[in-house]
Write an enzyme that holds these catalytic residues in place. Sequence first.
Site, PDB file in Angstrom:
ATOM      1  N   SER A   1     -14.364 -10.769 -19.835  1.00  0.00           N
ATOM      2  CA  SER A   1     -14.554  -9.299 -19.916  1.00  0.00           C
ATOM      3  C   SER A   1     -13.394  -8.426 -19.357  1.00  0.00           C
TER       4      SER A   1
ATOM      5  N   GLY B   1      -6.138  -8.998 -23.480  1.00  0.00           N
ATOM      6  CA  GLY B   1      -5.972 -10.049 -24.483  1.00  0.00           C
ATOM      7  C   GLY B   1      -5.217 -11.456 -24.406  1.00  0.00           C
ATOM      8  N   THR B   2      -4.801 -12.018 -25.088  1.00  0.00           N
ATOM      9  CA  THR B   2      -4.359 -13.463 -24.962  1.00  0.00           C
ATOM     10  C   THR B   2      -3.061 -13.326 -23.837  1.00  0.00           C
TER      11      THR B   2
ATOM     12  N   GLY C   1     -15.810  -5.218 -32.073  1.00  0.00           N
ATOM     13  CA  GLY C   1     -15.869  -4.175 -33.208  1.00  0.00           C
ATOM     14  C   GLY C   1     -15.861  -4.760 -34.572  1.00  0.00           C
TER      15      GLY C   1
ATOM     16  N   VAL D   1       1.538 -36.386 -36.949  1.00  0.00           N
ATOM     17  CA  VAL D   1       0.220 -36.856 -36.061  1.00  0.00           C
ATOM     18  C   VAL D   1      -0.823 -36.835 -37.146  1.00  0.00           C
TER      19      VAL D   1
ATOM     20  N   ILE E   1       0.973 -26.417 -32.278  1.00  0.00           N
ATOM     21  CA  ILE E   1       1.750 -26.095 -33.489  1.00  0.00           C
ATOM     22  C   ILE E   1       1.784 -24.971 -34.359  1.00  0.00           C
TER      23      ILE E   1
ATOM     24  N   ASP F   1       0.108  -9.564 -33.282  1.00  0.00           N
ATOM     25  CA  ASP F   1      -0.112 -10.886 -33.800  1.00  0.00           C
ATOM     26  C   ASP F   1      -0.647 -10.866 -35.162  1.00  0.00           C
TER      27      ASP F   1
ATOM     28  N   ALA G   1       4.370 -10.612 -27.143  1.00  0.00           N
ATOM     29  CA  ALA G   1       3.884  -9.361 -26.578  1.00  0.00           C
ATOM     30  C   ALA G   1       4.663  -8.300 -26.658  1.00  0.00           C
TER      31      ALA G   1
ATOM     32  N   HIS H   1      30.399  -8.243  -9.742  1.00  0.00           N
ATOM     33  CA  HIS H   1      30.770  -9.613  -9.378  1.00  0.00           C
ATOM     34  C   HIS H   1      30.466 -10.171  -7.999  1.00  0.00           C
TER      35      HIS H   1
HETATM   36  P1  FAD Z   1      -3.930 -10.442 -28.445  1.00  0.00           P
HETATM   37  O1  FAD Z   1      -3.063 -10.549 -27.103  1.00  0.00           O
HETATM   38  O2  FAD Z   1      -4.440 -11.858 -28.910  1.00  0.00           O
HETATM   39  O3  FAD Z   1      -5.174  -9.442 -28.156  1.00  0.00           O
HETATM   40  C1  FAD Z   1      -6.205  -9.199 -29.124  1.00  0.00           C
HETATM   41  C2  FAD Z   1      -7.303  -8.863 -28.188  1.00  0.00           C
HETATM   42  O4  FAD Z   1      -8.424  -8.462 -29.302  1.00  0.00           O
HETATM   43  C3  FAD Z   1      -8.003 -10.055 -27.823  1.00  0.00           C
HETATM   44  O5  FAD Z   1      -8.462  -9.648 -26.148  1.00  0.00           O
HETATM   45  C4  FAD Z   1      -9.475 -10.349 -28.473  1.00  0.00           C
HETATM   46  O6  FAD Z   1     -10.504 -10.837 -27.634  1.00  0.00           O
HETATM   47  C5  FAD Z   1      -9.366  -8.936 -29.056  1.00  0.00           C
HETATM   48  N1  FAD Z   1     -10.473  -8.918 -30.523  1.00  0.00           N
HETATM   49  C6  FAD Z   1     -10.199  -9.682 -31.438  1.00  0.00           C
HETATM   50  N2  FAD Z   1     -11.047  -9.232 -32.446  1.00  0.00           N
HETATM   51  C7  FAD Z   1     -11.794  -8.298 -31.887  1.00  0.00           C
HETATM   52  C8  FAD Z   1     -12.873  -7.549 -32.344  1.00  0.00           C
HETATM   53  N3  FAD Z   1     -13.374  -7.675 -33.680  1.00  0.00           N
HETATM   54  N4  FAD Z   1     -13.517  -6.582 -31.555  1.00  0.00           N
HETATM   55  C9  FAD Z   1     -13.075  -6.534 -30.280  1.00  0.00           C
HETATM   56  N5  FAD Z   1     -11.939  -7.063 -29.727  1.00  0.00           N
HETATM   57  C10 FAD Z   1     -11.397  -8.103 -30.524  1.00  0.00           C
HETATM   58  N6  FAD Z   1       4.357 -13.613 -25.849  1.00  0.00           N
HETATM   59  C11 FAD Z   1       5.703 -13.373 -25.168  1.00  0.00           C
HETATM   60  O7  FAD Z   1       6.222 -12.254 -25.802  1.00  0.00           O
HETATM   61  N7  FAD Z   1       6.380 -13.714 -23.917  1.00  0.00           N
HETATM   62  C12 FAD Z   1       5.569 -14.967 -23.553  1.00  0.00           C
HETATM   63  O8  FAD Z   1       5.956 -15.326 -22.544  1.00  0.00           O
HETATM   64  C13 FAD Z   1       4.328 -15.323 -24.100  1.00  0.00           C
HETATM   65  N8  FAD Z   1       3.714 -16.404 -23.674  1.00  0.00           N
HETATM   66  C14 FAD Z   1       2.575 -17.068 -24.222  1.00  0.00           C
HETATM   67  C15 FAD Z   1       2.134 -18.101 -23.597  1.00  0.00           C
HETATM   68  C16 FAD Z   1       0.792 -18.690 -24.218  1.00  0.00           C
HETATM   69  C17 FAD Z   1       0.244 -19.942 -23.703  1.00  0.00           C
HETATM   70  C18 FAD Z   1       0.542 -18.163 -25.547  1.00  0.00           C
HETATM   71  C19 FAD Z   1      -1.014 -18.490 -26.121  1.00  0.00           C
HETATM   72  C20 FAD Z   1       0.933 -17.018 -26.194  1.00  0.00           C
HETATM   73  C21 FAD Z   1       2.168 -16.437 -25.355  1.00  0.00           C
HETATM   74  N9  FAD Z   1       2.764 -15.390 -26.041  1.00  0.00           N
HETATM   75  C22 FAD Z   1       3.809 -15.010 -25.357  1.00  0.00           C
HETATM   76  C23 FAD Z   1       2.328 -14.463 -27.150  1.00  0.00           C
HETATM   77  C24 FAD Z   1       1.566 -13.335 -26.524  1.00  0.00           C
HETATM   78  O9  FAD Z   1       0.525 -13.721 -25.800  1.00  0.00           O
HETATM   79  C25 FAD Z   1       1.053 -12.668 -27.989  1.00  0.00           C
HETATM   80  O10 FAD Z   1       2.190 -12.343 -29.093  1.00  0.00           O
HETATM   81  C26 FAD Z   1       0.374 -11.342 -27.713  1.00  0.00           C
HETATM   82  O11 FAD Z   1      -0.699 -11.393 -26.971  1.00  0.00           O
HETATM   83  C27 FAD Z   1      -0.187 -10.815 -28.912  1.00  0.00           C
HETATM   84  O12 FAD Z   1      -0.867  -9.266 -28.654  1.00  0.00           O
HETATM   85  P2  FAD Z   1      -1.892  -8.790 -29.400  1.00  0.00           P
HETATM   86  O13 FAD Z   1      -2.235  -7.314 -28.962  1.00  0.00           O
HETATM   87  O14 FAD Z   1      -1.372  -8.790 -31.147  1.00  0.00           O
HETATM   88  O15 FAD Z   1      -2.935  -9.717 -29.588  1.00  0.00           O
HETATM   89  P1  NAI Z   2       5.705 -22.577 -32.524  1.00  0.00           P
HETATM   90  O1  NAI Z   2       5.541 -21.936 -33.574  1.00  0.00           O
HETATM   91  O2  NAI Z   2       6.706 -21.926 -31.399  1.00  0.00           O
HETATM   92  O3  NAI Z   2       6.024 -24.304 -32.350  1.00  0.00           O
HETATM   93  C1  NAI Z   2       5.253 -25.136 -33.049  1.00  0.00           C
HETATM   94  C2  NAI Z   2       5.769 -26.445 -33.354  1.00  0.00           C
HETATM   95  O4  NAI Z   2       5.040 -27.348 -33.603  1.00  0.00           O
HETATM   96  C3  NAI Z   2       7.225 -26.258 -34.221  1.00  0.00           C
HETATM   97  O5  NAI Z   2       8.240 -26.769 -33.689  1.00  0.00           O
HETATM   98  C4  NAI Z   2       6.547 -26.971 -35.493  1.00  0.00           C
HETATM   99  O6  NAI Z   2       7.600 -27.453 -36.273  1.00  0.00           O
HETATM  100  C5  NAI Z   2       5.777 -27.806 -34.815  1.00  0.00           C
HETATM  101  N1  NAI Z   2       4.683 -28.377 -35.748  1.00  0.00           N
HETATM  102  C6  NAI Z   2       3.905 -27.615 -36.678  1.00  0.00           C
HETATM  103  N2  NAI Z   2       3.043 -28.501 -37.397  1.00  0.00           N
HETATM  104  C7  NAI Z   2       3.272 -29.595 -36.565  1.00  0.00           C
HETATM  105  C8  NAI Z   2       2.281 -30.778 -36.923  1.00  0.00           C
HETATM  106  N3  NAI Z   2       1.402 -31.179 -37.506  1.00  0.00           N
HETATM  107  N4  NAI Z   2       2.905 -31.957 -36.144  1.00  0.00           N
HETATM  108  C9  NAI Z   2       3.869 -31.937 -35.172  1.00  0.00           C
HETATM  109  N5  NAI Z   2       4.541 -30.775 -34.915  1.00  0.00           N
HETATM  110  C10 NAI Z   2       4.158 -29.665 -35.762  1.00  0.00           C
HETATM  111  O7  NAI Z   2       4.018 -22.450 -31.920  1.00  0.00           O
HETATM  112  P2  NAI Z   2       3.679 -22.642 -30.456  1.00  0.00           P
HETATM  113  O8  NAI Z   2       4.515 -23.430 -29.634  1.00  0.00           O
HETATM  114  O9  NAI Z   2       1.926 -23.069 -30.813  1.00  0.00           O
HETATM  115  O10 NAI Z   2       3.445 -21.234 -29.752  1.00  0.00           O
HETATM  116  C11 NAI Z   2       2.867 -20.115 -30.901  1.00  0.00           C
HETATM  117  C12 NAI Z   2       3.330 -18.947 -30.391  1.00  0.00           C
HETATM  118  O11 NAI Z   2       3.009 -18.427 -29.452  1.00  0.00           O
HETATM  119  C13 NAI Z   2       4.935 -18.869 -30.609  1.00  0.00           C
HETATM  120  O12 NAI Z   2       5.390 -19.035 -31.632  1.00  0.00           O
HETATM  121  C14 NAI Z   2       5.444 -17.709 -29.720  1.00  0.00           C
HETATM  122  O13 NAI Z   2       5.442 -16.503 -30.783  1.00  0.00           O
HETATM  123  C15 NAI Z   2       3.962 -17.536 -28.954  1.00  0.00           C
HETATM  124  N6  NAI Z   2       4.679 -17.707 -27.579  1.00  0.00           N
HETATM  125  C16 NAI Z   2       5.742 -17.235 -26.798  1.00  0.00           C
HETATM  126  C17 NAI Z   2       5.851 -17.520 -25.757  1.00  0.00           C
HETATM  127  C18 NAI Z   2       7.337 -17.055 -25.174  1.00  0.00           C
HETATM  128  O14 NAI Z   2       7.601 -15.756 -25.733  1.00  0.00           O
HETATM  129  N7  NAI Z   2       8.006 -17.386 -24.237  1.00  0.00           N
HETATM  130  C19 NAI Z   2       5.501 -18.707 -24.788  1.00  0.00           C
HETATM  131  C20 NAI Z   2       4.631 -19.319 -25.599  1.00  0.00           C
HETATM  132  C21 NAI Z   2       3.913 -19.058 -26.882  1.00  0.00           C
END
Ligand code: FAD
Ligand code: NAI
Length: 469
Positions: A40, A44-45, A118, A241, A275, A316, A324, A448
């Site tokens: 709660s 988000g993510t 929603g 895989v 993936i 997203d 983000a 520097h």
């Molecule tokens: P989200 O953050 O997914 O938020 C969506 C929200 O909407 C959630 O709270 C969800 O519960 C809510 N929701 C969905 N449907 C409904 C509904 N019907 N009613 C009410 N609420 C609802 N990005 C970066 O830029 N830098 C990073 O370092 C980075 N690290 C990441 C690490 C991991 C492990 C992961 C998984 C992602 C990472 N990302 C990173 C990606 C980033 O988290 C997302 O791009 C970002 O959160 C997207 O924002 P958003 O607002 O579109 O969606």
């Molecule tokens: P990703 O798209 O970055 O990478 C997925 C990888 O899995 C690719 O290399 C792809 O070729 C591979 N793949 C796809 N299908 C496969 C299969 N069947 N078997 C083996 N390999 C396979 O996706 P990931 O790492 O899951 O992250 C999702 C998204 O979350 C990112 O694209 C990014 O947008 C966001 N994210 C951003 C971060 C940051 O900004 N530092 C940190 C973590 C996530």
Amino acid sequence: MAQYDVIIIGGGPGGYNAAIRAGQLGLKVACVDKGIDGGSTLGGTCLNVGCMPSKALLHASEMYDAAANHFAELGIEVKPKLNLTQMMAQKATSVGQLTKGIEFLFKKNKVDWVKGAGKITGPGKVEVTGPDGAVTTLEAKDIVIATGSLPSGLPGVTVDQKRIVDSTGALSLPEVPKSLLVIGAGIIGLELGSVWRRLGAQVTVVEFLDRITPGMDAEVAKTFQRSLTKQGMIFKLSSKVTGAKASKTGVSLTVEPVAGGDAETLQADYVLLAIGRKPYTEGLGLEAVGITPDKRGFIETDHWKTSAPGIWAIGDVTHGPMLAHKAEDEAVACIETIAGKAGHVAYGIIPSVVYTTPEVAWVGKTEEELKAEGRAYKVGKFPFTANSRAKINHETEGFVKVLADAASDEVLGAHLIGPSVSEMVGEYCVAMEFRAASEDVARTCHPHPTRSEALRQAAMGVEGWTMQA
Ligand code: FAD
Ligand code: NAI
């Protein structure tokens, strides 16, 4: 029925930034959010199971690794002992403070936080089912969808969050695995794989393609893979895989060469499936307003407008990088457009960062993209081995590469690999926003000794006058 100017569905970086900007512009705004995995909290993510907890573990594990392996060369002799419970607790504390921070910003900007799921029931109408099951209806002229994304699944690999985990499970493993198999050499796989490797796991990454991190400049990706391999990460590229079987104590994974050949079975304590992610629109009621997501599930937009009047989509759930800061930029542009201003997102200047050691950060075009476009470009490159600050810190890995138009000298891309480059790439984002020439960066005074001098030296290299290498 509660009346608003704008209702935002989703409280992640897209949704919460949209809500704050709407509040700032004097719009009456509600942000409907159902939390992540039954939680709660806002954010988000990104705040709950993404950017922030992953960076908390990356930072802590980097400190652990430095204490174990690098302090001695600085003359500091310590023998660190891992307290995983405390490492997880400090992560939870920081995340809690950050999600509370959004609550504070909502109050400050007069945003109504409506807890629950929603569903769009018609133009301008959102039905919210609260945590207690109570249903309320909200009305507004404009609705912004910011419902984000979820991890993609893989047939034959069932995520149980015990032995086979996705990113959410990998942020909270109960122990350091002896062995971890990661499926996908993308950003999540390499960041979270790095966390557990630093803490002691043997990490093997299985990737479908013949390279890691698709989308990253190929030269940088090669250097990056070499560096991760040196740290002990094992890569199995061009491998697919075909199945995973979990037991109480571990997982066996069946892997085949993509080009065909014999399957092999790999064993590990845990498997991380990473993936990619897919847009999330389940139960959102898109059909009620005639929106059909595309084949991959994304909501299509034109300047954040969907095909349904008064309904917008950002973050997203719509096309573009799943980042983000991309969601945040779209939030501002979308709300400013709704408020009658000129919203704008520079899609070509959205930076990417991988927060590993070394970090990788880039903005703009890669060399491969420029070649495919047939655009003539020049390259300037500078290694951190020649940067004085990197040298005194014993952190000389990596380089800076600048790509500029061969005729106009406009900066087209910047690719950085090395420690702290996440904090440095912003300089090139600003330069590119102002359509700077590489010479503009080359002739800008930099402090520097700093690692940022490498940005300038690389820019000098475009015209062939790098002075310090
Ligand atoms: P989200 O953050 O997914 O938020 C969506 C929200 O909407 C959630 O709270 C969800 O519960 C809510 N929701 C969905 N449907 C409904 C509904 N019907 N009613 C009410 N609420 C609802 N990005 C970066 O830029 N830098 C990073 O370092 C980075 N690290 C990441 C690490 C991991 C492990 C992961 C998984 C992602 C990472 N990302 C990173 C990606 C980033 O988290 C997302 O791009 C970002 O959160 C997207 O924002 P958003 O607002 O579109 O969606
Ligand atoms: P990703 O798209 O970055 O990478 C997925 C990888 O899995 C690719 O290399 C792809 O070729 C591979 N793949 C796809 N299908 C496969 C299969 N069947 N078997 C083996 N390999 C396979 O996706 P990931 O790492 O899951 O992250 C999702 C998204 O979350 C990112 O694209 C990014 O947008 C966001 N994210 C951003 C971060 C940051 O900004 N530092 C940190 C973590 C996530």
